[in-house]
Scaffold this motif. Structure first.
Motif, PDB file in Angstrom:
ATOM      1  N   LEU A 228      -4.271   7.257   4.097  1.00 48.32           N
ATOM      2  CA  LEU A 228      -2.830   7.052   4.219  1.00 48.32           C
ATOM      3  C   LEU A 228      -2.195   6.752   2.863  1.00 48.32           C
ATOM      4  O   LEU A 228      -1.117   7.283   2.528  1.00 48.32           O
ATOM      5  CB  LEU A 228      -2.568   5.900   5.200  1.00 48.32           C
ATOM      6  CG  LEU A 228      -1.093   5.571   5.456  1.00 48.32           C
ATOM      7  CD1 LEU A 228      -0.368   6.787   6.052  1.00 48.32           C
ATOM      8  CD2 LEU A 228      -0.977   4.375   6.401  1.00 48.32           C
ATOM      9  N   ALA A 229      -2.891   5.925   2.061  1.00 47.39           N
ATOM     10  CA  ALA A 229      -2.364   5.607   0.731  1.00 47.39           C
ATOM     11  C   ALA A 229      -2.302   6.852  -0.140  1.00 47.39           C
ATOM     12  O   ALA A 229      -1.302   7.089  -0.847  1.00 47.39           O
ATOM     13  CB  ALA A 229      -3.233   4.537   0.072  1.00 47.39           C
ATOM     14  N   ASN A 230      -3.315   7.641  -0.110  1.00 44.89           N
ATOM     15  CA  ASN A 230      -3.314   8.878  -0.902  1.00 44.89           C
ATOM     16  C   ASN A 230      -2.209   9.816  -0.449  1.00 44.89           C
ATOM     17  O   ASN A 230      -1.573  10.503  -1.275  1.00 44.89           O
ATOM     18  CB  ASN A 230      -4.672   9.565  -0.782  1.00 44.89           C
ATOM     19  CG  ASN A 230      -5.787   8.800  -1.488  1.00 44.89           C
ATOM     20  OD1 ASN A 230      -5.512   8.028  -2.411  1.00 44.89           O
ATOM     21  ND2 ASN A 230      -7.029   9.010  -1.056  1.00 44.89           N
ATOM     22  N   ALA A 231      -1.955   9.856   0.873  1.00 40.53           N
ATOM     23  CA  ALA A 231      -0.872  10.705   1.370  1.00 40.53           C
ATOM     24  C   ALA A 231       0.480  10.215   0.879  1.00 40.53           C
ATOM     25  O   ALA A 231       1.344  11.018   0.476  1.00 40.53           O
ATOM     26  CB  ALA A 231      -0.918  10.734   2.903  1.00 40.53           C
ATOM     27  N   ASN A 232       0.707   8.901   0.902  1.00 40.73           N
ATOM     28  CA  ASN A 232       1.971   8.343   0.410  1.00 40.73           C
ATOM     29  C   ASN A 232       2.156   8.597  -1.079  1.00 40.73           C
ATOM     30  O   ASN A 232       3.261   8.919  -1.542  1.00 40.73           O
ATOM     31  CB  ASN A 232       2.023   6.844   0.696  1.00 40.73           C
ATOM     32  CG  ASN A 232       2.122   6.554   2.192  1.00 40.73           C
ATOM     33  OD1 ASN A 232       2.611   7.396   2.949  1.00 40.73           O
ATOM     34  ND2 ASN A 232       1.665   5.379   2.609  1.00 40.73           N
ATOM     35  N   ILE A 233       1.053   8.441  -1.814  1.00 40.16           N
ATOM     36  CA  ILE A 233       1.131   8.694  -3.260  1.00 40.16           C
ATOM     37  C   ILE A 233       1.457  10.148  -3.524  1.00 40.16           C
ATOM     38  O   ILE A 233       2.305  10.475  -4.386  1.00 40.16           O
ATOM     39  CB  ILE A 233      -0.201   8.298  -3.930  1.00 40.16           C
ATOM     40  CG1 ILE A 233      -0.377   6.778  -3.888  1.00 40.16           C
ATOM     41  CG2 ILE A 233      -0.250   8.790  -5.377  1.00 40.16           C
ATOM     42  CD1 ILE A 233      -1.739   6.317  -4.371  1.00 40.16           C
ATOM     43  N   GLU A 235       3.051  12.174  -1.533  1.00 41.83           N
ATOM     44  CA  GLU A 235       4.437  12.423  -1.149  1.00 41.83           C
ATOM     45  C   GLU A 235       5.410  11.924  -2.207  1.00 41.83           C
ATOM     46  O   GLU A 235       6.369  12.623  -2.576  1.00 41.83           O
ATOM     47  CB  GLU A 235       4.719  11.736   0.188  1.00 41.83           C
ATOM     48  CG  GLU A 235       6.128  11.996   0.722  1.00 41.83           C
ATOM     49  CD  GLU A 235       6.358  11.325   2.064  1.00 41.83           C
ATOM     50  OE1 GLU A 235       7.477  11.483   2.606  1.00 41.83           O
ATOM     51  OE2 GLU A 235       5.432  10.658   2.567  1.00 41.83           O
ATOM     52  N   ALA A 236       5.159  10.709  -2.715  1.00 40.47           N
ATOM     53  CA  ALA A 236       6.035  10.162  -3.764  1.00 40.47           C
ATOM     54  C   ALA A 236       5.969  10.990  -5.037  1.00 40.47           C
ATOM     55  O   ALA A 236       6.991  11.232  -5.706  1.00 40.47           O
ATOM     56  CB  ALA A 236       5.638   8.711  -4.064  1.00 40.47           C
ATOM     57  N   ARG A 237       4.770  11.431  -5.358  1.00 46.22           N
ATOM     58  CA  ARG A 237       4.626  12.260  -6.556  1.00 46.22           C
ATOM     59  C   ARG A 237       5.372  13.575  -6.398  1.00 46.22           C
ATOM     60  O   ARG A 237       6.015  14.063  -7.342  1.00 46.22           O
ATOM     61  CB  ARG A 237       3.134  12.509  -6.790  1.00 46.22           C
ATOM     62  CG  ARG A 237       2.815  13.259  -8.085  1.00 46.22           C
ATOM     63  CD  ARG A 237       1.329  13.383  -8.234  1.00 46.22           C
ATOM     64  NE  ARG A 237       0.743  12.043  -8.334  1.00 46.22           N
ATOM     65  CZ  ARG A 237      -0.554  11.818  -8.176  1.00 46.22           C
ATOM     66  NH1 ARG A 237      -1.367  12.829  -7.847  1.00 46.22           N
ATOM     67  NH2 ARG A 237      -1.025  10.597  -8.289  1.00 46.22           N
ATOM     68  N   GLU A 239       8.070  14.090  -4.531  1.00 43.10           N
ATOM     69  CA  GLU A 239       9.506  13.831  -4.641  1.00 43.10           C
ATOM     70  C   GLU A 239       9.914  13.617  -6.099  1.00 43.10           C
ATOM     71  O   GLU A 239      10.970  14.110  -6.540  1.00 43.10           O
ATOM     72  CB  GLU A 239       9.866  12.605  -3.802  1.00 43.10           C
ATOM     73  CG  GLU A 239       9.721  12.840  -2.296  1.00 43.10           C
ATOM     74  CD  GLU A 239      10.065  11.592  -1.495  1.00 43.10           C
ATOM     75  OE1 GLU A 239      10.289  10.543  -2.128  1.00 43.10           O
ATOM     76  OE2 GLU A 239      10.077  11.673  -0.244  1.00 43.10           O
TER      77      GLU A 239
END
Length: 287
Positions: A228-233, A235-237, A239
């Motif tokens: 989940l953390a890798n997915a959020n990172i 996604e933020a990257r 954007e």
């Protein structure tokens, strides 16, 4: 002879004697015939005796009728079907625990050697050799194991007892078929201790399995969190990269904003108008 004297009557005894002699002869013939015919019952073998001495020159007699020399020969029936003997033997284990072992032996005399069996042991061979063989074997084998091993290594104990009993009885022309250890009995105190130990081992095994399950679940939760953390990172990257691209395009080409407006307009007049009459639109970004 006076005319008043009674006359003598001569009775002929010849025919009566003949009848008596005939009856006597028939009796003798019957006795001789009975002594000459011997029957070996089904499931048995016959041991032929000459003046009560075992005749080892001939094989045992088969089932059925046999003719022998009367008054000289005798036939002893010995059963060769499967027989059963059960014995309870008391012994001591290697750790000096008293053990009562119940052993059941299915056996039969060797069909071709019953005459030797009868010559050496007679008919009471069960008490003479089978019982002592079982008791002695059980004592020797159980002395090689401690009480707990008698339970946990039961197949190995059975194998040792079975091999030893077979070897002993074969020397006496007795064939063993099946040897079963039906029970091991210990003192009540020792049985309770064994039960408590087994229960403790089961509880320890259950706790170990629970710990392994918890460790697996923790690793799964950790893997989910990392994913989940890798997915959020990511996604933020994505954007941030999109914003950087738009800023670069605006810096290099001021008309890029107007182009975006035309791409986003649906052809309808706007309800809200910005300064200079330009419809206000939002620059689409990645959701």
């Amino acid at each position: 002879m006076s005319k008043y004297q009674s006359p003598k009557v001569n009775v002929n005894m010849g025919p009566m004697k003949a009848v008596l002699i005939a009856i006597l002869l028939l009796i003798i013939i019957g006795v001789v015939a009975s002594a000459s015919v011997k029957i070996v019952d089904a499931g048995h073998r016959g041991v032929l005796l000459h003046w009560n001495a075992v005749d080892l020159t001939k094989p045992p007699l088969e089932e059925g009728i046999h003719f022998v020399i009367p008054f000289q020969d005798e036939v002893i029936n010995i059963e060769v079907r499967t027989l059963k003997y059960a014995s309870e033997a008391r012994s001591a284990s290697r750790d000096l625990q008293t053990v009562e072992t119940t052993v059941t032996v299915n056996y039969h005399p060797d069909k071709e050697q019953v005459h030797n069996l009868y010559k050496n042991l007679g008919l009471d061979y069960e008490n003479r050799v089978i019982q002592p063989a079982i008791e002695e074997t059980v004592k020797q084998v159980t002395a090689n194991y401690n009480a707990e091993e008698l339970i946990t290594k039961r197949p190995l104990v059975k194998q040792d007892i079975e091999f030893s009993i077979r070897e002993r009885l074969n020397q006496f022309n007795v064939v063993t078929e099946v040897i079963s250890i039906t029970d091991f009995e210990f003192s009540a105190l020792f049985a309770s201790a064994i039960e408590s130990k087994v229960e403790a081992e089961q509880n320890a095994l259950r706790a170990e399995n629970d710990l392994k399950r918890i460790e697996v679940e923790a690793r799964q939760a950790e893997a989910n969190a990392i994913g989940l953390a890798n997915a959020n990172i990511a996604e933020a990257r994505g954007e941030a990269e999109a914003i950087a691209i738009i800023n670069k395009a605006l810096a290099e080409n001021p008309n890029y904003l107007d182009w975006l407006k035309t791409q986003a307009w649906d052809g309808k007049l706007p309800l809200v108008v910005g300064e200079g009459g330009t419809p206000f639109i939002q620059i689409p970004v990645k959701p």
